[in-house]
Scaffold this motif. Sequence first.
Motif, PDB file in Angstrom:
ATOM      1  N   TRP A   2      17.008  26.118  25.589  1.00  0.00           N
ATOM      2  CA  TRP A   2      17.476  25.185  24.570  1.00  0.00           C
ATOM      3  C   TRP A   2      17.532  25.830  23.188  1.00  0.00           C
ATOM      4  O   TRP A   2      18.350  25.455  22.348  1.00  0.00           O
ATOM      5  CB  TRP A   2      16.576  23.944  24.538  1.00  0.00           C
ATOM      6  CG  TRP A   2      16.955  22.956  25.605  1.00  0.00           C
ATOM      7  CD1 TRP A   2      16.336  22.766  26.809  1.00  0.00           C
ATOM      8  CD2 TRP A   2      18.052  22.051  25.563  1.00  0.00           C
ATOM      9  NE1 TRP A   2      16.983  21.796  27.521  1.00  0.00           N
ATOM     10  CE2 TRP A   2      18.051  21.334  26.773  1.00  0.00           C
ATOM     11  CE3 TRP A   2      19.038  21.769  24.639  1.00  0.00           C
ATOM     12  CZ2 TRP A   2      18.983  20.364  27.073  1.00  0.00           C
ATOM     13  CZ3 TRP A   2      19.973  20.809  24.929  1.00  0.00           C
ATOM     14  CH2 TRP A   2      19.936  20.122  26.134  1.00  0.00           C
ATOM     15  N   ALA A  39      12.069  24.486  19.963  1.00  0.00           N
ATOM     16  CA  ALA A  39      12.363  24.845  21.356  1.00  0.00           C
ATOM     17  C   ALA A  39      11.726  26.178  21.710  1.00  0.00           C
ATOM     18  O   ALA A  39      11.248  26.370  22.843  1.00  0.00           O
ATOM     19  CB  ALA A  39      13.873  24.904  21.573  1.00  0.00           C
ATOM     20  N   VAL A  45      12.558  18.456  24.982  1.00  0.00           N
ATOM     21  CA  VAL A  45      13.858  18.102  24.403  1.00  0.00           C
ATOM     22  C   VAL A  45      13.746  16.889  23.474  1.00  0.00           C
ATOM     23  O   VAL A  45      14.325  16.912  22.378  1.00  0.00           O
ATOM     24  CB  VAL A  45      14.909  17.884  25.517  1.00  0.00           C
ATOM     25  CG1 VAL A  45      16.214  17.382  24.938  1.00  0.00           C
ATOM     26  CG2 VAL A  45      15.125  19.169  26.301  1.00  0.00           C
TER      27      VAL A  45
END
Length: 152
Positions: A2, A39, A45
């Motif tokens: 991510w 991240a 997330v």
Amino acid sequence: MWWLAWLIAAVLLGVAEFLTLTLAFGLLAAASLAAAVAAGVGASVPVQLLVFAVTGGIGLIAVRPIAKRHLALPPVSREGTDALVGRSAVVTSEVSAAGGVVHLSGEDWSARPYVEGLVIPAGVQVDVFEIAGATALVHPRDALLEPLPRET
């Protein structure tokens, strides 16, 4: 993985800021970088999205209005003798280290050459390089012709 997506988003938002100069895209690019750091340290997330939303929101709500206010300030205006620097004048009485007179902005000013040892004859157009007290330090706009040697 991510963190890479956030970095790509930051680059794209940075390019958008460069093209638009709105400051909004730049602040969102910074928020994307903050989410990329989150991240990178292993945040989930939802936490990354929260970091992006909070940093982007703070930037857009707090920083952008302040920055826009500073961008809207009027340019600094030159006043008084500072406004005369850079103007052109005409020598009315030969200008040398001993002094002289130039006609500058509708007035006669005492003058000296900006470069020591230079003698500027009457009628020559000069540029004002500096104002020292009530004296204009001037330099000829065009090169002066050297005087021809006298024959005896």
